[in-house]
Design a protein around this motif. Sequence first.
Motif: not given
Length: 321
Positions: A12, A65, A67-69, A107, A109-110
């Motif tokens: 993340i 993988h 992911f931005d937060d 999350r 989406d993850i």
Amino acid sequence: MSVQAPSAVVMIRPRHFTPNPETAGDNAFQTVPHPERALDEVAAAAYDEVTRVADRLSEEGVTVHLFDDDDPTRADSVFPNNWFSTHAGGRIAVYPMYAPSRRTERRADIVEMLKTQYRVQDVVDYSGLEHDGQYLEGTGAMVLDHVIRVAYTVRSNRADPIVLERFCSQFGYEPMVFDATEDDGTAIYHTNVLMCIGTSFALVGLEMIRDARRRAEVAESLAEPGREIIELTSQQIRDFAGNAIELRTTSGRILALSTRAAASLTPEQRAVIEESCRIVPLDVPTIEHAGGSLRCMVAGIHLTRRPVVAPVESEEAVLSG
């Protein structure tokens, strides 16, 4: 191949990183950034550190993988290993978090990405246990030996024995619970700052397990599959030498850890590691202010990748070609 070392991870990249004041009460590894650094400067530095780590791991051959937060209320979202873990056979566990401010880090989406790209049969969600004051912060609270199926767990606010027993029963691990403290008696808040289990070695701060009998039991268990035990001093633990992770690449296994952690290792310790792993130091000084290091930043994926299926051309397209 190694069941202990994953070849893919979730990371993340936060835009609003800051050491979390709510977790400072029981995380003695947290420190305050230099007072002259503005909050936006700290956040930007952390964002850049995650970017560089993700890029370097990708260059090494690890699937990342990322992911931005963008949520400003999630100060600790850079540490996803606390809220979920993945397991061979297609299982995901979702965990109850001790600090209320961290509970929104989970999350969907993850989890959906994992279902899409990997074979997932079951998602076991323990997060509802937060309402009963029961917590188990994933592979921060537990360090899992995927070879002999042991869940090493330091007693803390973040590792409720009832949840631990439930997880171990459902996922097929034997719990091994013990107390560990710093020299001043402060309890270790997460097991993954105390130990790292690789395929052929284990890094562990044995001297911080004060009960001699339990210390010997932990050492014997870690060595059972033929691993060499690398004992870390309490200062090396403070330098995050135990907060490392072994990862698998097409060219062999690597040990990812922070530059601070790598610098604390002795030549003898490095030699043992390098018999089976290449050491990859990664610079994350800003993130370490939050009380976690490289291991906390990556959630290993122990799932089977779905095969990539090529799109099927229509009969008309084939004929016209």
